[in-house]
Design an enzyme around this catalytic site. Structure first.
Site, PDB file in Angstrom:
ATOM      1  N   ASN A  10       0.813  -1.064   0.191  1.00  0.00           N
ATOM      2  CA  ASN A  10       0.037   0.074   0.110  1.00  0.00           C
ATOM      3  C   ASN A  10       0.904   1.094  -0.050  1.00  0.00           C
ATOM      4  OD1 ASN A  10      -2.083   2.060   0.354  1.00  0.00           O
ATOM      5  ND2 ASN A  10      -2.559   1.399   2.492  1.00  0.00           N
ATOM      6  N   LYS A  12       0.176   4.174  -0.489  1.00  0.00           N
ATOM      7  CA  LYS A  12      -0.629   5.494   0.441  1.00  0.00           C
ATOM      8  C   LYS A  12      -0.477   6.440  -0.834  1.00  0.00           C
ATOM      9  CE  LYS A  12      -0.503   3.234   4.719  1.00  0.00           C
ATOM     10  NZ  LYS A  12      -0.335   3.299   6.240  1.00  0.00           N
ATOM     11  N   GLU A 168      -5.545  -4.740  10.681  1.00  0.00           N
ATOM     12  CA  GLU A 168      -4.623  -3.633  10.782  1.00  0.00           C
ATOM     13  C   GLU A 168      -5.014  -2.947  12.290  1.00  0.00           C
ATOM     14  OE1 GLU A 168      -2.491  -2.483   6.851  1.00  0.00           O
ATOM     15  OE2 GLU A 168      -4.242  -1.218   7.246  1.00  0.00           O
TER      16      GLU A 168
HETATM   17  P1  13P Z   1       2.865   0.801   7.825  1.00  0.00           P
HETATM   18  O1  13P Z   1       3.209  -0.705   7.226  1.00  0.00           O
HETATM   19  O2  13P Z   1       3.478   1.734   7.259  1.00  0.00           O
HETATM   20  O3  13P Z   1       2.704   0.583   9.247  1.00  0.00           O
HETATM   21  O4  13P Z   1       1.349   0.852   7.018  1.00  0.00           O
HETATM   22  C1  13P Z   1       0.485  -0.334   6.967  1.00  0.00           C
HETATM   23  C2  13P Z   1      -0.793   0.082   6.554  1.00  0.00           C
HETATM   24  O5  13P Z   1      -1.268   0.971   6.802  1.00  0.00           O
HETATM   25  C3  13P Z   1      -0.876  -0.706   5.326  1.00  0.00           C
HETATM   26  O6  13P Z   1      -2.212  -0.536   4.707  1.00  0.00           O
END
Ligand code: 13P
Length: 253
Positions: A10, A12, A168
């Site tokens: 991801n 983001k 998560e």
């Molecule tokens: P991180 O691995 O940066 O903690 O993010 C996890 C996440 O939100 C994946 O969708």
């Protein structure tokens, strides 16, 4: 469906267009001979089409969000069928960052899952997970149960449809520290038992995967290997470096 692990990146809103495409090229090269698991990458919307061209078919592409209507006057939204047309095979639904900043709730998530399941070959990645306050006050089990009921209650799952549940814990995301593997296994067990109650064990075994996300990297992932109820990983920060992401994926399959 459970045998093969899935590792999903991801990205983001952390990369620009050029950065995204450069990273897609690096990932493509790095994973050239990768076998034994499914890899998917979720870039931003603007980069989806080009990233898909670069990644080809071995590495799957997913979107980070989708709307619950198929067509119409919904300014700024993207439909499930449009994602499929763009080559997406996965879509993240209800990420905790969207629950936090855009007030996305589980009623919306429920509608979105139903819309996504109407489109062939588009697999929803449904995000659940408790916040720190809920964890601290021992409400996690109920929170997971409630989120799953709201998201998936009454949803019809076709014989060949797949759903990925991404557990998560909100307090672990971006914190730099993943939760203890035993705690992840416990939470995944709660998820599996809840899904078993809702859909029956054979459907859950065949049509669902349960994956973990939250500060996972190529080092701490090793402690998660072999957990009974872990079918893969949803990776944020550590997926922004092709080498690190590759090591992580190799370690878990
Ligand atoms: P991180 O691995 O940066 O903690 O993010 C996890 C996440 O939100 C994946 O969708």
């Amino acid at each position: 469906m459970r045998e093969e692990k899935i590792i999903i990146a991801n990205w983001k809103m952390k990369l620009g267009l050029k950065e995204t495409l450069d990273l897609a090229k690096e990932v493509k090269a790095k994973f050239k001979d990768f076998k034994g698991g499914e890899i998917a990458v979720c870039p931003n919307f603007i980069s989806l089409l080009e990233a898909k061209k670069i990644l080809g078919s071995a590495i799957k592409v997913g979107a980070q969000n989708v709307f619950w209507e198929g067509n119409g006057a919904y300014t700024g939204e993207i439909s499930p069928s449009l994602l499929a047309e763009a080559g997406c095979e996965y879509v993240i639904i209800g990420h905790s960052e969207r629950r936090k900043f855009l007030m996305v709730n589980y009623e919306m998530i429920h509608r979105t899952i139903k819309a996504v399941l109407k489109v062939d070959n588009l697999i929803p990645i449904v995000c659940i997970g408790e916040n720190w306050d809920e964890r601290k006050t021992d409400r996690r089990d109920f929170v997971l149960f409630d989120q799953l009921q709201q998201a998936l209650g009454g949803v019809d799952i076709g014989p060949d449809q797949q759903i990925i549940i991404a557990y998560e814990p909100i307090w672990a995301i971006g914190s730099g520290t993943a939760i203890e593997p035993s705690e992840a296994e416990y939470a995944h067990k709660i998820v599996r038992l809840t899904l078993n109650d809702m859909f029956g064990m054979s459907v859950v075994n065949k049509n669902f995967k349960i994956i973990y996300g939250g500060s996972i990297n190529s080092k701490n992932v090793k402690k998660f290997v072999g957990l009974e109820n872990l079918d893969g990983m949803l990776v944020g920060g550590a997926s922004l470096d092709a080498d690190e992401f590759y090591k992580l994926a190799k370690a878990i399959i």
